[in-house]
Structure formats: structure tokens, C-alpha cells
Design a protein around this motif. Structure first.
Motif, short mmCIF file in Angstrom:
data_model
loop_
_atom_site.label_atom_id
_atom_site.label_comp_id
_atom_site.label_asym_id
_atom_site.label_seq_id
_atom_site.Cartn_x
_atom_site.Cartn_y
_atom_site.Cartn_z
N MET A 1 0.81 -1.18 0.00
CA MET A 1 0.00 0.00 0.00
C MET A 1 0.85 1.24 0.00
O MET A 1 1.50 1.53 0.96
CB MET A 1 -0.85 0.05 1.27
CG MET A 1 -2.23 -0.39 1.10
SD MET A 1 -3.19 0.10 2.54
CE MET A 1 -4.46 -1.06 2.31
N GLY A 2 0.87 1.97 -1.01
CA GLY A 2 1.41 3.30 -1.05
C GLY A 2 2.88 3.49 -0.72
O GLY A 2 3.43 4.48 -1.10
N GLU B 1 5.66 -1.49 4.66
CA GLU B 1 5.48 -1.48 6.11
C GLU B 1 4.59 -0.31 6.48
O GLU B 1 4.88 0.84 6.19
CB GLU B 1 6.83 -1.34 6.82
CG GLU B 1 6.69 -1.47 8.32
CD GLU B 1 8.04 -1.49 9.02
OE1 GLU B 1 8.14 -0.89 10.09
OE2 GLU B 1 8.97 -2.11 8.48
N LEU B 2 3.48 -0.63 7.11
CA LEU B 2 2.51 0.37 7.50
C LEU B 2 2.25 0.21 8.99
O LEU B 2 1.93 -0.88 9.45
CB LEU B 2 1.21 0.15 6.70
CG LEU B 2 0.17 1.23 6.75
CD1 LEU B 2 0.71 2.54 6.19
CD2 LEU B 2 -1.04 0.79 5.93
N ARG B 3 2.43 1.29 9.73
CA ARG B 3 2.20 1.25 11.17
C ARG B 3 0.82 1.85 11.47
O ARG B 3 0.46 2.88 10.91
CB ARG B 3 3.27 2.06 11.89
CG ARG B 3 4.65 1.45 11.78
CD ARG B 3 5.75 2.34 12.33
NE ARG B 3 5.85 3.66 11.72
CZ ARG B 3 6.42 3.92 10.55
NH1 ARG B 3 6.93 2.93 9.83
NH2 ARG B 3 6.48 5.15 10.08
N ASP C 1 6.60 5.12 5.30
CA ASP C 1 7.72 6.03 5.05
C ASP C 1 7.27 7.30 4.33
O ASP C 1 7.71 8.38 4.64
CB ASP C 1 8.82 5.33 4.26
CG ASP C 1 9.53 4.29 5.10
OD1 ASP C 1 9.51 4.40 6.33
OD2 ASP C 1 10.09 3.35 4.51
N LYS C 2 6.37 7.15 3.35
CA LYS C 2 5.93 8.30 2.56
C LYS C 2 4.41 8.42 2.53
O LYS C 2 3.86 9.11 1.68
CB LYS C 2 6.46 8.18 1.13
CG LYS C 2 7.97 8.18 1.06
CD LYS C 2 8.46 8.02 -0.34
CE LYS C 2 9.99 7.98 -0.36
NZ LYS C 2 10.51 7.77 -1.70
N THR C 3 3.74 7.75 3.45
CA THR C 3 2.29 7.77 3.46
C THR C 3 1.77 8.09 4.85
O THR C 3 2.44 7.84 5.85
CB THR C 3 1.72 6.39 3.04
OG1 THR C 3 2.27 5.38 3.88
CG2 THR C 3 2.03 6.08 1.59
#
Length: 83
Positions: A1-2, A7-9, A31-33
Motif C-alpha cells: 500500500m502506497g 510497512e505500515l504502522r 515512510d511516505k504515506t
């Protein structure tokens, strides 16, 4: 995703209230989302770096997991309880 490393927290607030309404703010960060939403409505209020399709996936995630998120949020003591 994006984001490139996928890695999405996800973090969330304690139970908040506005009048009689009880809700939890949920934040998704990569990181950028970035996206911020609300449970139990499942709405995403603000975002950057996600496609429209990814935002729809985040909304669905919030709606499908609203009970679990609300229950976890009950275990967090908000700063207002300190006063």
C-alpha cells in the motif's frame, strides 16, 4: 500500500467523545504515506501518499475491525484522566 517497503504502522487513540458520540482516532503511517481515520464510522479524514483505492481499503479495514479497535482503545487512559 502506497509505500515501497509495504510497512505500515497503525496507532490509535484512547476512547474520545464529542457530546454523546464515542470514537477512536486511528493513524496509518508509512515512510511516505499518512492517513488518519475514525472508528466506528470508518471514515478517513485526511491522507497523503495513498491512492484512492488504497484509501478505500483503509476504510474497509476500519469498518471490519471497529469492534477490536474500540476494545483496545478502552485500555488506554487518556491524558484528561490525569487531571
Amino acid at each position: 500500500m502506497g509505500n515501497e517497503n509495504n510497512e505500515l504502522r497503525m496507532t490509535h487513540s484512547c476512547i474520545l467523545s464529542r457530546g454523546d458520540e464515542k470514537f477512536v482516532r486511528v493513524t496509518f503511517e508509512g515512510d511516505k504515506t499518512y492517513a488518519e481515520g475514525i472508528v466506528p464510522s470508518g471514515e478517513i479524514e485526511t491522507y497523503r501518499g495513498f491512492t484512492e483505492e488504497e484509501v478505500e481499503q483503509l476504510k474497509l479495514y476500519l469498518k471490519l475491525n471497529k469492534d477490536e479497535i474500540m476494545n483496545k482503545a478502552k485500555n488506554i487512559t487518556g491524558i484528561m484522566h490525569w487531571f
